[in-house]
Design a protein around this motif. Structure first.
Motif, PDB file in Angstrom:
ATOM      1  N   UNK A 290       0.621  -1.666  -0.002  1.00  0.00           N
ATOM      2  CA  UNK A 290       0.226  -0.234  -0.080  1.00  0.00           C
ATOM      3  C   UNK A 290       0.905   1.246   0.345  1.00  0.00           C
ATOM      4  N   UNK A 291       2.016   0.883   0.232  1.00  0.00           N
ATOM      5  CA  UNK A 291       2.954   2.565   0.807  1.00  0.00           C
ATOM      6  C   UNK A 291       3.823   2.268  -0.521  1.00  0.00           C
ATOM      7  N   UNK A 292       3.839   1.267  -1.024  1.00  0.00           N
ATOM      8  CA  UNK A 292       5.353   1.207  -2.458  1.00  0.00           C
ATOM      9  C   UNK A 292       6.450   1.260  -2.376  1.00  0.00           C
ATOM     10  N   UNK A 293       6.451   0.609  -0.835  1.00  0.00           N
ATOM     11  CA  UNK A 293       7.969  -0.060  -0.241  1.00  0.00           C
ATOM     12  C   UNK A 293       7.719  -1.368  -0.756  1.00  0.00           C
ATOM     13  N   UNK A 294       7.280  -1.733  -0.679  1.00  0.00           N
ATOM     14  CA  UNK A 294       6.981  -3.087  -1.545  1.00  0.00           C
ATOM     15  C   UNK A 294       7.921  -3.470  -2.957  1.00  0.00           C
ATOM     16  N   UNK A 295       8.329  -2.282  -3.568  1.00  0.00           N
ATOM     17  CA  UNK A 295       9.918  -2.421  -4.398  1.00  0.00           C
ATOM     18  C   UNK A 295      10.662  -3.055  -4.199  1.00  0.00           C
TER      19      UNK A 295
ATOM     20  N   UNK B 282       3.026  -5.366  -7.445  1.00  0.00           N
ATOM     21  CA  UNK B 282       3.787  -4.054  -7.435  1.00  0.00           C
ATOM     22  C   UNK B 282       4.362  -4.078  -8.471  1.00  0.00           C
ATOM     23  N   UNK B 283       5.455  -5.379  -8.131  1.00  0.00           N
ATOM     24  CA  UNK B 283       6.653  -5.884  -8.392  1.00  0.00           C
ATOM     25  C   UNK B 283       6.276  -5.774 -10.465  1.00  0.00           C
ATOM     26  N   UNK B 284       5.589  -6.701 -10.255  1.00  0.00           N
ATOM     27  CA  UNK B 284       4.973  -7.338 -11.123  1.00  0.00           C
ATOM     28  C   UNK B 284       5.634  -5.759 -12.500  1.00  0.00           C
ATOM     29  N   UNK B 285       4.382  -5.380 -12.291  1.00  0.00           N
ATOM     30  CA  UNK B 285       3.608  -4.074 -12.600  1.00  0.00           C
ATOM     31  C   UNK B 285       4.808  -2.986 -12.749  1.00  0.00           C
ATOM     32  N   UNK B 286       6.496  -3.000 -12.041  1.00  0.00           N
ATOM     33  CA  UNK B 286       6.922  -2.252 -12.012  1.00  0.00           C
ATOM     34  C   UNK B 286       7.898  -2.496 -13.843  1.00  0.00           C
TER      35      UNK B 286
END
Length: 728
Positions: free
Chosen positions: A524-529, A568-572
């Protein structure tokens, strides 16, 4: 005292001067106690010495003249020897010592004494005349001074009266004078104007008639103290009724005027008209405490009311409903902000109509957030505030139920409400709003268009989640994350095939946290990338270490490390470049890396989403479809997905724990394995916890498995130590 006269025929000047000084000394000592002069006794002696010489010369003068003695008497008055005792003592000294110290010569004794007597009379006459003239002069001066003072006083009085009249009549504030009974004696034009312009409406009234319902309790108490002489003045804000019934707001100052003896005599009233200023302040106060769009109380006024409510004692209770509109952003974006504002005005009017009971209010906190507060007034009817808050929330949802018509279209407005209720003294405003906000989002997560009541345990979990969310960025910088590895065991020969990398968070307060506690927050925070990139690099370095530790003959079969990819990584866009960069820097062959993608992330995936995975697969990186069987993807889609491994969800192994095993689960797994092998896919099963499960899976043809039956996740050193015996 007897001093012999000088020898006949002897003219010793020094002796004569010495005798003259002795005479002056005797004279000064006699006169000094009775004089009012500022001179000291020696100074007075020096002052009398020329007078003594003058008296000696007059005693021997030919022809004889008493004028010098007359002047001596006047000189005594000039020297402030004006007391009658001073004159008597002077005459006594002359009578006794003038002839004795200053006589002689060719005059006989009788002639000297005769002359001495006449000189005494002349001195007394000069003294009396000079004293009379001085007295007359002083009286005249006093009379002139009194006349001048009276004239000055009259002039000062006239000037003072003129100034007072100018101030009284021209003052910008109202001035009035009343007696101690309150009867108004004098008023200026400004005061008359304040009360409507008719002087008799003011003069004919008593101060005590100017009572107003909004008078502060102390105003008349202080007035009573003033007229009794117990206080000198007081100032206070006070309203008055004008002749037409309107209200005049003033700053009132009342002072006590006393007479010459200090007794209370009058009361002086100064009145400043503050009506316009008060109206302006009320207007500014209203604008500062009310929402400009809807007219509802705003956040400032709401918190004032809430703080006051929560500060109440005696077991007072409260109820709060925190409402957020569902899907308002979509309406606002589609229709524009102007239509969105009109929608908010309509919503505000409907909510306002729901909170008309005693102790109820509705406020707009901002955006599409509204709050309703009930202060427990329903307790007077025996109703609990919890029930009252639920009823208020129900009315609010019902009020939003009917469609809103905007620009020829109808829109259904819905909202989610969080309810907090309890004893006022046990909560702070921040705690209440936080709990209501958390509860409202719980209602929104449950589908919206509903209310939820606050639950302390849910609040605590939400607060913990929030704390973890805010701590995530710093945690990555402080190296608080680490990776554990769970072995992947080959079901055919029981060898360790590789391991799945599982990230952990060593939180300073909460201890070791598993990915289920923070991965969703990181997404949710975008820190997963950045976190995923860090896990990928750590896992690749560990896989390279395992590869370097293997015997030379086995390095062509490296232990494979499985790393999870979030949606999120998959879409990065940098997924491929980041992966290639890590493999190159670490020196790990692509075949030693397997990226796990959940089935739900690939449901309905288009070619643009699959392209990065195809590129990685073509490089030799293995792609695994994780949690297979939990989604609703078409099995036929497996042919177009660039995956080489299916990971069956642990739900398929649960039916294999019982004896006998659930035949349906066995058939399903058998079918999936058969399909996967026909597509050249290997099958891995998660959640293997018993030997029975492992036996079933081996007979069904599954390739690899992982679970607590073999090993729990642990440090990387355990993996190279594991053998089949160790794992089982």
């Amino acid at each position: 005292m007897s001093v012999p006269p000088p020898a006949p025929g002897t003219h010793d000047e020094e002796a004569l001067e010495d005798r003259l000084r002795r005479f002056a000394t005797i004279w000064s000592r006699a006169v000094f106690p009775a004089s009012a002069t500022s001179l000291t006794r020696p100074e007075l002696e020096e002052h009398l010495l020329p007078l003594a010489r003058q008296m000696r010369e007059a005693l021997h003068a030919r022809p004889f003249d008493t004028a010098p003695a007359h002047r001596t008497g006047a000189a005594l008055v000039a020297a402030h020897c004006t007391d009658p005792e001073a004159l008597a003592r002077t005459l006594g000294v002359i009578d006794s010592y003038l002839v004795l110290y200053c006589g002689g010569g060719d005059l006989g004794g009788e002639e000297n004494r005769a002359r001495c007597a006449r000189l005494q009379h002349a001195l007394a006459g000069g003294f009396a005349q000079a004293l009379r003239e001085r007295t007359l002069s002083e009286q005249e001066a006093i009379a002139r001074s009194a006349l001048t003072a009276r004239s000055d006083a009259e002039e000062a009085l006239r000037a003072t009266e003129a100034r007072f009249l100018a101030v009284f009549e021209g003052a910008a504030i109202g001035i009035g004078i009343a007696d101690l009974e309150g009867n108004i004696l004098e008023v200026n034009d400004r005061l008359t104007t304040m009360f409507g312009g008719l002087e008799h409406h003011v003069r004919s009234r008593s101060v005590t008639e100017w009572v107003h319902p909004e008078d502060k309790p102390q105003v008349w108490r202080m007035h009573g103290e003033l007229v009794r002489g117990e206080r000198e003045h007081f100032s206070i804000e006070k309203p008055f009724y004008r002749g037409d019934g309107t209200v005049l707001w003033t700053n009132l100052t009342v002072s006590l005027l006393r007479d010459a003896g200090g007794a209370p005599q009058y009361q002086l009233v100064l009145i400043e008209d503050t009506t316009e200023r008060r109206l302006l302040n009320l207007r500014l106060r209203y604008e500062a405490t009310h929402d400009a769009l809807t007219g509802l109380p705003n956040r400032t006024l709401f918190f004032e009311r809430l703080d006051k409510t929560l500060a109440a004692g005696d077991g007072a209770r409260f109820g709060l409903c925190y409402l957020d509109l569902d899907g308002f952003k979509a309406i606002n974006d589609s229709l524009g902000h102007s239509s969105g504002d009109r929608l908010l005005v309509e919503v505000a009017d409907r909510l306002q109509s729901c909170a008309t009971g005693p102790g109820e209010m509705v406020a707009r906190l901002g955006g599409d957030e509204f709050v309703a507060l009930t202060t427990g007034a329903a307790l007077t009817t025996g109703q609990d505030t919890g029930e009252e808050a639920l009823e208020l929330a129900t009315r609010m949802l019902n009020a939003l139920g009917s469609p809103v018509r905007l620009d020829g279209r109808e829109f259904t407005v819905r909202g989610s409400i969080g309810i907090v209720e309890g004893v006022a003294a046990e909560h702070t405003a921040a705690e209440v709003l936080r709990s209501a906000d958390i509860t409202m989002y719980r209602a929104k997560a449950a589908g919206g268009n509903r209310y939820e009541t606050a639950d302390p345990e849910s609040d605590e979990r939400a607060i913990t989640r929030h704390g973890l969310t805010t701590a995530l960025p710093a945690a990555l910088e402080r190296d608080e994350f680490f990776v554990e590895y769970q072995p992947l065991v080959h079901l055919g020969d029981a060898s360790v095939h590789g391991a799945e990398a599982l990230v952990r968070w060593n939180h300073p307060q909460h201890g070791i946290l598993g990915p289920d506690r923070f991965i969703a927050l990181a997404e949710r925070t975008g820190l997963i990338v950045p976190l995923g990139r860090w896990v990928l690099e750590q896992s690749a370095r560990q896989a390279k270490q395992w590869l370097d530790d293997r015997p030379p003959g086995e390095r062509d079969r490296p232990l494979r490390v499985n790393v999870n990819l979030s949606p999120a990584q998959l879409h990065h866009p940098a997924l491929v470049s980041d992966t290639v960069d890590v493999l190159d820097r670490v020196g790990l062959p692509p075949g030693a890396l397997c990226l796990e993608v959940t089935e739900s992330a690939l449901i309905g995936a288009d070619e643009d989403l699959l392209k990065p995975l195809r590129q990685l697969a073509e490089m030799g990186v293995h792609i695994a479809l994780d949690d297979f069987g939990t989604g609703y993807s078409n099995l036929a889609n497996l042919r177009r997905l660039p995956v080489g491994v299916l990971k069956l969800d642990r739900s398929f192994t649960q039916g294999m724990q019982q004896h006998p095993a659930d035949p349906v689960d066995l058939k399903i797994v058998e079918g999936i394995v058969s399909l996967a092998h026909s597509l050249d896919l290997t099958v891995t099963v998660e959640g293997v916890e018993t030997g029975a499960q492992a036996d079933h899976l081996r007979r069904l043809g599954c390739d690899t498995a992982q679970g607590w039956y073999y090993a729990r996740p642990g440090p990387p050193e355990r993996l190279r130590e594991l053998s089949l015996t160790d794992a089982v």
